[in-house]
Structure formats: structure tokens, C-alpha cells
Design a protein around this motif. Structure first.
Motif, PDB file in Angstrom:
ATOM      1  N   GLY A   1     -38.752 -19.747 -44.227  1.00 33.83           N
ATOM      2  CA  GLY A   1     -37.600 -20.752 -43.881  1.00 33.83           C
ATOM      3  C   GLY A   1     -36.399 -20.183 -43.818  1.00 33.83           C
ATOM      4  O   GLY A   1     -35.089 -20.847 -43.861  1.00 33.83           O
ATOM      5  N   LYS A   2     -36.022 -19.022 -43.787  1.00 35.66           N
ATOM      6  CA  LYS A   2     -34.809 -18.386 -43.757  1.00 35.66           C
ATOM      7  C   LYS A   2     -34.652 -17.123 -42.520  1.00 35.66           C
ATOM      8  O   LYS A   2     -35.700 -16.798 -42.077  1.00 35.66           O
ATOM      9  N   LEU A   3     -33.342 -17.010 -41.876  1.00 33.51           N
ATOM     10  CA  LEU A   3     -33.351 -16.103 -40.972  1.00 33.51           C
ATOM     11  C   LEU A   3     -33.335 -14.661 -41.638  1.00 33.51           C
ATOM     12  O   LEU A   3     -32.792 -14.360 -42.671  1.00 33.51           O
ATOM     13  N   VAL A   4     -34.063 -13.767 -40.913  1.00 33.93           N
ATOM     14  CA  VAL A   4     -34.638 -12.583 -41.387  1.00 33.93           C
ATOM     15  C   VAL A   4     -33.324 -11.658 -41.268  1.00 33.93           C
ATOM     16  O   VAL A   4     -33.116 -10.684 -42.434  1.00 33.93           O
ATOM     17  N   ASP A   5     -32.460 -11.648 -40.215  1.00 32.10           N
ATOM     18  CA  ASP A   5     -31.457 -10.933 -39.983  1.00 32.10           C
ATOM     19  C   ASP A   5     -29.994 -11.841 -39.782  1.00 32.10           C
ATOM     20  O   ASP A   5     -29.740 -11.862 -38.587  1.00 32.10           O
ATOM     21  N   PRO A   6     -29.453 -12.180 -40.842  1.00 34.10           N
ATOM     22  CA  PRO A   6     -28.165 -12.983 -40.778  1.00 34.10           C
ATOM     23  C   PRO A   6     -27.188 -11.959 -40.239  1.00 34.10           C
ATOM     24  O   PRO A   6     -26.933 -10.871 -40.891  1.00 34.10           O
ATOM     25  N   ASN A   7     -26.132 -12.579 -39.394  1.00 36.86           N
ATOM     26  CA  ASN A   7     -24.989 -11.799 -39.172  1.00 36.86           C
ATOM     27  C   ASN A   7     -24.048 -12.557 -39.819  1.00 36.86           C
ATOM     28  O   ASN A   7     -23.876 -13.569 -40.471  1.00 36.86           O
ATOM     29  N   PRO A   8     -22.566 -11.916 -39.813  1.00 39.85           N
ATOM     30  CA  PRO A   8     -21.545 -12.441 -40.269  1.00 39.85           C
ATOM     31  C   PRO A   8     -21.240 -13.841 -39.955  1.00 39.85           C
ATOM     32  O   PRO A   8     -20.679 -14.680 -40.666  1.00 39.85           O
ATOM     33  N   LEU A   9     -21.530 -14.276 -38.644  1.00 40.55           N
ATOM     34  CA  LEU A   9     -21.211 -15.573 -38.062  1.00 40.55           C
ATOM     35  C   LEU A   9     -22.028 -16.595 -38.887  1.00 40.55           C
ATOM     36  O   LEU A   9     -21.749 -17.571 -39.104  1.00 40.55           O
ATOM     37  N   SER A  10     -23.271 -16.174 -38.704  1.00 40.57           N
ATOM     38  CA  SER A  10     -24.425 -17.102 -39.635  1.00 40.57           C
ATOM     39  C   SER A  10     -24.010 -17.318 -41.069  1.00 40.57           C
ATOM     40  O   SER A  10     -24.360 -18.388 -41.436  1.00 40.57           O
ATOM     41  N   LYS A  11     -23.514 -16.326 -41.668  1.00 42.75           N
ATOM     42  CA  LYS A  11     -23.274 -16.456 -43.242  1.00 42.75           C
ATOM     43  C   LYS A  11     -21.831 -17.557 -43.204  1.00 42.75           C
ATOM     44  O   LYS A  11     -21.937 -18.026 -44.279  1.00 42.75           O
ATOM     45  N   LEU A  12     -20.984 -17.273 -42.416  1.00 44.10           N
ATOM     46  CA  LEU A  12     -19.845 -18.030 -42.465  1.00 44.10           C
ATOM     47  C   LEU A  12     -20.109 -19.406 -42.102  1.00 44.10           C
ATOM     48  O   LEU A  12     -19.806 -20.440 -42.807  1.00 44.10           O
ATOM     49  N   ARG A  13     -21.201 -19.722 -41.185  1.00 43.07           N
ATOM     50  CA  ARG A  13     -21.662 -21.107 -41.068  1.00 43.07           C
ATOM     51  C   ARG A  13     -22.448 -21.778 -42.152  1.00 43.07           C
ATOM     52  O   ARG A  13     -22.702 -22.905 -42.295  1.00 43.07           O
ATOM     53  N   ASP A  14     -22.918 -20.602 -43.033  1.00 51.37           N
ATOM     54  CA  ASP A  14     -23.799 -21.252 -44.240  1.00 51.37           C
ATOM     55  C   ASP A  14     -22.636 -21.970 -45.105  1.00 51.37           C
ATOM     56  O   ASP A  14     -23.032 -22.840 -45.744  1.00 51.37           O
ATOM     57  N   LYS A  15     -21.520 -21.083 -44.910  1.00 47.93           N
ATOM     58  CA  LYS A  15     -20.383 -21.725 -46.166  1.00 47.93           C
ATOM     59  C   LYS A  15     -20.025 -23.230 -45.355  1.00 47.93           C
ATOM     60  O   LYS A  15     -19.696 -23.968 -46.196  1.00 47.93           O
ATOM     61  N   PHE A  16     -19.854 -23.097 -44.215  1.00 47.84           N
ATOM     62  CA  PHE A  16     -19.450 -24.330 -43.557  1.00 47.84           C
ATOM     63  C   PHE A  16     -20.370 -25.515 -43.839  1.00 47.84           C
ATOM     64  O   PHE A  16     -20.119 -26.773 -44.350  1.00 47.84           O
ATOM     65  N   TYR A  17     -21.651 -25.388 -43.779  1.00 46.62           N
ATOM     66  CA  TYR A  17     -22.593 -26.194 -44.115  1.00 46.62           C
ATOM     67  C   TYR A  17     -22.764 -26.852 -45.827  1.00 46.62           C
ATOM     68  O   TYR A  17     -23.082 -27.781 -46.264  1.00 46.62           O
ATOM     69  N   TYR A  18     -22.336 -25.529 -46.533  1.00 51.88           N
ATOM     70  CA  TYR A  18     -22.409 -25.898 -48.055  1.00 51.88           C
ATOM     71  C   TYR A  18     -21.189 -26.847 -48.209  1.00 51.88           C
ATOM     72  O   TYR A  18     -21.323 -27.832 -48.953  1.00 51.88           O
ATOM     73  N   VAL A  19     -20.102 -26.895 -47.584  1.00 50.86           N
ATOM     74  CA  VAL A  19     -18.710 -27.876 -47.735  1.00 50.86           C
ATOM     75  C   VAL A  19     -19.340 -29.160 -46.990  1.00 50.86           C
ATOM     76  O   VAL A  19     -19.065 -30.206 -47.669  1.00 50.86           O
ATOM     77  N   MET A  20     -20.040 -29.072 -45.927  1.00 48.51           N
ATOM     78  CA  MET A  20     -20.486 -30.422 -45.239  1.00 48.51           C
ATOM     79  C   MET A  20     -21.612 -30.947 -46.312  1.00 48.51           C
ATOM     80  O   MET A  20     -21.578 -32.180 -46.395  1.00 48.51           O
ATOM     81  N   ARG A  21     -22.614 -30.399 -46.821  1.00 48.06           N
ATOM     82  CA  ARG A  21     -23.452 -31.052 -47.642  1.00 48.06           C
ATOM     83  C   ARG A  21     -22.874 -31.451 -49.097  1.00 48.06           C
ATOM     84  O   ARG A  21     -23.293 -32.447 -49.502  1.00 48.06           O
TER      85      ARG A  21
END
Length: 430
Positions: free
Chosen positions: A352-372
Motif C-alpha cells: 500500500g505504499k509507493l516503492v520509490d517516492p520522490n521529493p514531490l510525492s513526499k511534499l504531497r504527503d505533507k499536503f495530505y496530512y494538513v488536509m486530513r
């Protein structure tokens, strides 16, 4: 009776007897009918990313606005554009940690929305990621253009893929201006504005599958020998990583079919395929390779089916290429979440996780954290903004609303009649 050359040629043509060279590209793979298996983990990820994308596009639209805010009236018709399953006004009100609602300066009954400080902070971090990763973005865009027939793609198709490919909001102006030796805006034969590649880079013409098998040399040799010519000499190619849903591994017929497919030579998606019979098994594996490479270039190793369909002619894909996704469930996953059809690369995810996350996907994780956080706490979420701002500023902030130890779950959903939802989705074409 002795036959002349003309009589022999007529006999061979009438009976469709193929020469050894022709037979190498004939269709020999058995058409195995497979069941669709629903993957809950990937469906959940697609559901989350749909909301992240919509919120991100709203953020960009507000930031571009000359007034610094958008009215509820202006965003009312954006539901279909953002791929939302709920009205845009209801969606934007879910996330008070990103979007601050206030009355219009002249019309108090008209709700307006502007970005919170934390949303502006995330936007600034996103621009920094784009700057730091500009060389990777240019390479990614070059690779997409290098796979196309005329080495150009319409801007409309690229706008649709902008979020999936991780392109900055102003790529159509900024990248052309900064890299005039690589890109140029031209007018296509259909009259559409297109982005054209000006310089071919051999270092980019190596697919993700080839990079994962560096010990196998399928590059063009010094004498100009390509993968297709190597195929005609009987050399084997690369095999695609496969992760079958539960229930497929024990089927001997499926295993034998896939073994035959894997033994077919691998033709690079950056190689000229005009010498391949369009109705052959070799062309089918070439199409799988093109789709595999394109999905590998995306941030989340997935995109919408319609976005790929808009590139069908440019990528030299068959008219009914969508059937490839259901024919090779060990490579691709086809999802019907969020009232659309999404194609994902199975190898891109594990548990259920991205195998090779890049810097943009990590930033979008932060974005979703704030959304959630805003979704869970609603009114209290606004009071938590100072605390969230300090967390988002820390590079260690990570979001994951699923247990790390949770295994990727497949639920078998079998459709046997021709009117099934999955068959309709996989066979529907323009």
C-alpha cells in the motif's frame, strides 16, 4: 507436376504459408480469459490522490488569481474538471486548514476562499522542489516526447498529465524559455499547439525496465543493430516484473501463457517500431513496454486511462489498447474508483505504499496530512494551524493513514457476462 515461381508464389499466398522471418512476428500467444481482481490498497491510494490533486489544483488556481481569492460562484462548475464525486463548494469546505472562507468585500452573501498561511507555506516548498528537481523534470519531459512518433505532444495532453508527471504550473512558458535547445512550441498538423523535442539524448533512451536490468545490454550497438534486429537473430529480451493477484499463481494455463510472453524479445519504447507487424505478439509486447515506461515516468506510477487515450496516436498504440491492462493483471492494475478508470503499475507499490517516492510525492504527503487534519477536526482544525505549520516545516513530517504492517489486499471480483462493469470499462474506446 513441376510449378513455376509464379505458381508457387500464388500457392503460398493463397494458403497463407509464412516464411521463417514472417513467422517470427506472427501471433502465437493463447488468448487466456482472466478475471478482474479488486485491489483494496491501490483503490484506497487512488481515492486519496484524487482528493490531493483536486485540493492542489484549487490551491494553484487561488494563487494565480489576481485578487488572491476565489468566489464560490467561480468554482461551482469545477467538479467534473477536478474529477470530484462531490460538489466543489462542499469539497473546499472540508479542508479549513488549507482554504479560509470569508464573505466577499462587496457582496457579503457570496462566500470566498483564500489560502491559509500553511497552504502558502506548502506552495512555497513546492516551488522549491520544482527548482531543485528541474533537471529531473526536463529529463522526464524529454523521455515522454522521445517515445512519440513525431517527437511532439499537444499542450492540451500535457496539461492533463501535468500533475501525474510532476510538471510545474508554468512549464509551458518557463521550461521553453530556459531550455530553447531542447523544446519549442510549434503548431501540429491538427492545428493544436504542441511541444516539440529539438534534441535527442541517447542517455535518456534507456527505459526503466532496462535500467533495472543493467547486466542485459539491449542498447543500439556500434554497427547500428537495434533490438528488432537482435530479435531477428534469435536473441531473447527482458522480462517484466509481475505480481499476480491471489488465485492466479496456481493456474498452469496462465503461467504457461505468461512464460511465452516473457520469452518474447523486449523492444525499447524509444526505438522505431515501424518494422514490426502491428498484429504480431512482438508488437503486443512493445505496447506493454510503452505503457510500462510511461507509467514509470509518472510521480505515482499511475494515470487516468483517458489521458493515455489522448496520446494513442503519438505513442503508436492500437485502437483498443485498453484491453492490454486487463490481459496483463500481473503488470497493470485497472481501477474504477472515483467514477473514472485509472491505470496503475503494480510494481510501483508494495504494502500500500509507493516503492520509490520522490521529493514531490513526499511534499504531497505533507499536503495530505494538513488536509486530513482539517477533515477530522473540522472547526478545531483551524485552531491547530500554528502546530501544523511547525510540523509541515519539518522535513520529517510523514503521512500515512494505514497500518504499515498491513498487507496489500486483493479481493476477487469475478464478472462472467459481457455486460459487466469491468468489461465495459476495459473495452470502451473512442
Amino acid at each position: 507436376m513441376r510449378w513455376g515461381s509464379k505458381q508457387l508464389f500464388s500457392f503460398l499466398k493463397f494458403n497463407q504459408i509464412q516464411t521463417p522471418t514472417q513467422n517470427q512476428q506472427s501471433r502465437t500467444l493463447v488468448k487466456v480469459r482472466l478475471k478482474w481482481v479488486k485491489n483494496k490498497s491501490l483503490d484506497h491510494i487512488i481515492d486519496i490522490h484524487t482528493d490531493i490533486k483536486a485540493a492542489s489544483l484549487l490551491k494553484d488556481a487561488i494563487f494565480r488569481s489576481s485578487t488572491g481569492y476565489l468566489t464560490s460562484k467561480s468554482i461551482a462548475d469545477w467538479q467534473k474538471l477536478f474529477g470530484l464525486t462531490v460538489p466543489t463548494l462542499r469539497f473546499i469546505r472540508r479542508y479549513p486548514t488549507l482554504f479560509q472562507e470569508f464573505p466577499h468585500p462587496k457582496y457579503p452573501s457570496l462566500p470566498c476562499f483564500k489560502l491559509t498561511n500553511i497552504a502558502l507555506n506548502l506552495h512555497n516548498q513546492e516551488q522549491l522542489v520544482y527548482q531543485n528537481c528541474e533537471s529531473e523534470i526536463v529529463e522526464r519531459l524529454c523521455r515522454v516526447l522521445m517515445m512519440t512518433r513525431d517527437k511532439m505532444v499537444s499542450f492540451q495532453s500535457l496539461y492533463n498529465l501535468k500533475w501525474d508527471l510532476g510538471l510545474p504550473d508554468d512549464f509551458d512558458r518557463n521550461l521553453i524559455r530556459k531550455y530553447p535547445d531542447c523544446f519549442r512550441a510549434v503548431k501540429g498538423s491538427n492545428g493544436l499547439a504542441c511541444l516539440k523535442l529539438l534534441k535527442w539524448d541517447d542517455e535518456f533512451a534507456v527505459s526503466a525496465l532496462q535500467m533495472g536490468n543493467e547486466d542485459v545490454d539491449l542498447s543500439v550497438s556500434d554497427n547500428g543493430e537495434t533490438g528488432l534486429r537482435k530479435f531477428k537473430r534469435g536473441q531473447n529480451g527482458l522480462a517484466f516484473p509481475m505480481s499476480f493477484p491471489r488465485g492466479y499463481g496456481g493456474q498452469k494455463k496462465v503461467k504457461a501463457w505468461m512464460d511465452d510472453f516473457q520469452k518474447l524479445p523486449y523492444i525499447s519504447p524509444y526505438e522505431d517500431c515501424r518494422g514490426i507487424d502491428p498484429n504480431s505478439d512482438l508488437m503486443e509486447k512493445r505496447v506493454v513496454g510503452v505503457l510500462h515506461e510511461f507509467l514509470s515516468l509518472t510521480v505515482y506510477k499511475k494515470t487516468k486511462r483517458n489521458y493515455l487515450r489522448s496520446l494513442r496516436e503519438e505513442l503508436i498504440l492500437p485502437h483498443k489498447f485498453t484491453r492490454i491492462f486487463t490481459r496483463y493483471p500481473g503488470i497493470f492494475y485497472l481501477s474504477l474508483k472515483c467514477k473514472t478508470t485509472t491505470i496503475a503499475l503494480r510494481e510501483g507499490y508494495r504494502r500500500g505504499k509507493l516503492v520509490d517516492p520522490n521529493p514531490l510525492s513526499k511534499l504531497r504527503d505533507k499536503f495530505y496530512y494538513v488536509m486530513r487534519t482539517g477533515l477530522i477536526y473540522r472547526n478545531k482544525g483551524v485552531d491547530m494551524l500554528p502546530q501544523l505549520d511547525s510540523l509541515v516545516a519539518d522535513d520529517g513530517a510523514v503521512v500515512n493513514d494505514r497500518d504499515e504492517s498491513e498487507e496489500e489486499e486483493d479481493e476477487e471480483v469475478c464478472y462472467t457476462d459481457g455486460s459487466s462493469e469491468m468489461e465495459a470499462a476495459s473495452s470502451e474506446e473512442d
